[in-house]
Design an enzyme around this catalytic site. Structure first.
Site, PDB file in Angstrom:
ATOM      1  N   HIS A  90      18.920 -35.761  16.973  1.00 16.90           N
ATOM      2  CA  HIS A  90      20.261 -35.171  16.954  1.00 16.90           C
ATOM      3  C   HIS A  90      21.246 -36.010  17.781  1.00 16.90           C
ATOM      4  O   HIS A  90      20.914 -36.454  18.877  1.00 16.90           O
ATOM      5  CB  HIS A  90      20.218 -33.726  17.470  1.00 16.90           C
ATOM      6  CG  HIS A  90      19.596 -32.773  16.484  1.00 16.90           C
ATOM      7  ND1 HIS A  90      19.119 -31.530  16.839  1.00 16.90           N
ATOM      8  CD2 HIS A  90      19.375 -32.904  15.150  1.00 16.90           C
ATOM      9  CE1 HIS A  90      18.638 -30.921  15.758  1.00 16.90           C
ATOM     10  NE2 HIS A  90      18.770 -31.733  14.728  1.00 16.90           N
ATOM     11  N   HIS A 147      14.580 -36.370  20.330  1.00 18.44           N
ATOM     12  CA  HIS A 147      14.741 -36.166  18.890  1.00 18.44           C
ATOM     13  C   HIS A 147      16.054 -36.792  18.428  1.00 18.44           C
ATOM     14  O   HIS A 147      16.825 -37.293  19.248  1.00 18.44           O
ATOM     15  CB  HIS A 147      14.631 -34.686  18.500  1.00 18.44           C
ATOM     16  CG  HIS A 147      15.705 -33.796  19.038  1.00 18.44           C
ATOM     17  ND1 HIS A 147      15.879 -33.540  20.385  1.00 18.44           N
ATOM     18  CD2 HIS A 147      16.683 -33.080  18.413  1.00 18.44           C
ATOM     19  CE1 HIS A 147      16.892 -32.706  20.561  1.00 18.44           C
ATOM     20  NE2 HIS A 147      17.414 -32.417  19.377  1.00 18.44           N
ATOM     21  N   ASP A 185      23.723 -35.368  19.669  1.00 16.47           N
ATOM     22  CA  ASP A 185      24.041 -34.990  21.060  1.00 16.47           C
ATOM     23  C   ASP A 185      22.937 -35.458  22.012  1.00 16.47           C
ATOM     24  O   ASP A 185      23.061 -35.308  23.235  1.00 16.47           O
ATOM     25  CB  ASP A 185      24.305 -33.476  21.201  1.00 16.47           C
ATOM     26  CG  ASP A 185      23.127 -32.601  20.849  1.00 16.47           C
ATOM     27  OD1 ASP A 185      22.511 -32.814  19.781  1.00 16.47           O
ATOM     28  OD2 ASP A 185      22.801 -31.690  21.635  1.00 16.47           O
ATOM     29  N   HIS A 186      21.865 -36.050  21.462  1.00 20.87           N
ATOM     30  CA  HIS A 186      20.772 -36.582  22.282  1.00 20.87           C
ATOM     31  C   HIS A 186      20.649 -38.106  22.172  1.00 20.87           C
ATOM     32  O   HIS A 186      20.067 -38.732  23.048  1.00 20.87           O
ATOM     33  CB  HIS A 186      19.439 -35.930  21.877  1.00 20.87           C
ATOM     34  CG  HIS A 186      19.447 -34.450  22.088  1.00 20.87           C
ATOM     35  ND1 HIS A 186      18.746 -33.833  23.097  1.00 20.87           N
ATOM     36  CD2 HIS A 186      20.121 -33.460  21.447  1.00 20.87           C
ATOM     37  CE1 HIS A 186      18.977 -32.532  23.058  1.00 20.87           C
ATOM     38  NE2 HIS A 186      19.811 -32.279  22.060  1.00 20.87           N
TER      39      HIS A 186
HETATM   40 FE    FE Z   1      20.736 -30.579  21.452  1.00 18.48          FE
HETATM   41 ZN    ZN Z   2      18.857 -30.778  18.954  1.00 16.74          ZN
END
Ligand code: FE
Ligand code: ZN
Length: 240
Positions: A57, A55, A59-60
């Site tokens: 976000h 996804h 942090d990904h």
């Molecule tokens: Fe996350």
């Molecule tokens: Zn997330």
């Protein structure tokens, strides 16, 4: 056999490296931070050929561009491609990606975000579930509805019991404490809470988990219906 290595990042993220020793290929799942990820890949002599994002976000996906510059092709959910850096291949429900001879099915599992996908390697008994299901927990509903998340969790929990679930955060201790409060009579939860406390005190990871463990100890998977799920999710959001 695929080799799977966790690369810890930020406060509590796990970035995953999947390596196929037969083909020599390596995939990075959700490279939120390219620095520790590329260092670990380099140390192991595993050039990263693909990025699989679950996804959008940061942090990904925050390390996508750097990993791409190092030679990777970036796969990501089609409906979030505009918000994910460097996407080369946009994925939808039913698409397949591969590492060597190993195949992953793409599942759309909305709830945490609307376009969230999981990568399910059925023949290997492995699934990368991002921020949809956590050990003893689930992702917050930032974009989706309780109904969507309930269905996404039920779908993951219907995989074979020995399927190993690789999630993206070390949230198990806080999830376990909530689970013990939500289901005080559940012995499996009480035992797992103790085991998780010990593991975390020893600095050990509590991920991956399995479908079997989650069926017994994940109160969100065990929710009876979307309303029950919604009640639990709301109460976890403010639990201390
Ligand atoms: Fe996350
Ligand atoms: Zn997330």
């Amino acid at each position: 056999m695929l080799e799977i290595v966790a690369v810890p990042a930020f406060a509590d993220n796990y970035l995953w490296l999947i390596h196929d020793p037969v083909s020599g290929e390596t995939v990075a799942v959700d490279p939120g931070d390219s620095v520790p990820l590329l260092a670990e890949a380099e140390r192991r002599g595993w050039p990263i050929g693909q990025v699989w994002n679950t996804h959008w976000h940061p942090d990904h996906s925050g390390g996508n561009e750097a990993v791409k510059q190092a030679g990777a092709t970036v796969y990501a959910p089609a409906s979030e491609a505009a918000r994910i850096p460097g996407v080369d291949v946009a994925l939808k429900e039913g698409d397949r990606v591969r590492i060597g001879e190993h195949q992953a099915e793409v599942w759309e599992v909305p709830g945490h975000t609307l376009g969230h996908i999981a990568y399910v390697l059925r023949d290997d008994g492995i699934a990368f579930v991002g921020d949809t299901l956590f050990a003893m927990g689930c992702g917050r509903l930032f974009e989706g509805t309780p109904q969507q998340m309930f269905e996404s969790l039920q779908r993951i929990a219907a995989l074979p019991a020995d399927t190993r679930l690789y999630c993206a955060h070390e949230y198990t201790l806080s999830n376990a404490r909530f689970a013990a409060a939500a289901e005080p009579a559940n012995d499996a939860i009480a035992h797992r809470l103790k085991a998780v406390e010990q593991a975390r005190q020893a600095g050990e990871m509590t991920v991956p988990t399995t479908v079997a463990e989650e069926l017994q100890t994940n109160v969100f998977v065990r929710a009876h219906d979307p309303q029950d799920f919604a009640r639990l999710r709301t109460s976890k959001d403010t639990f201390r």
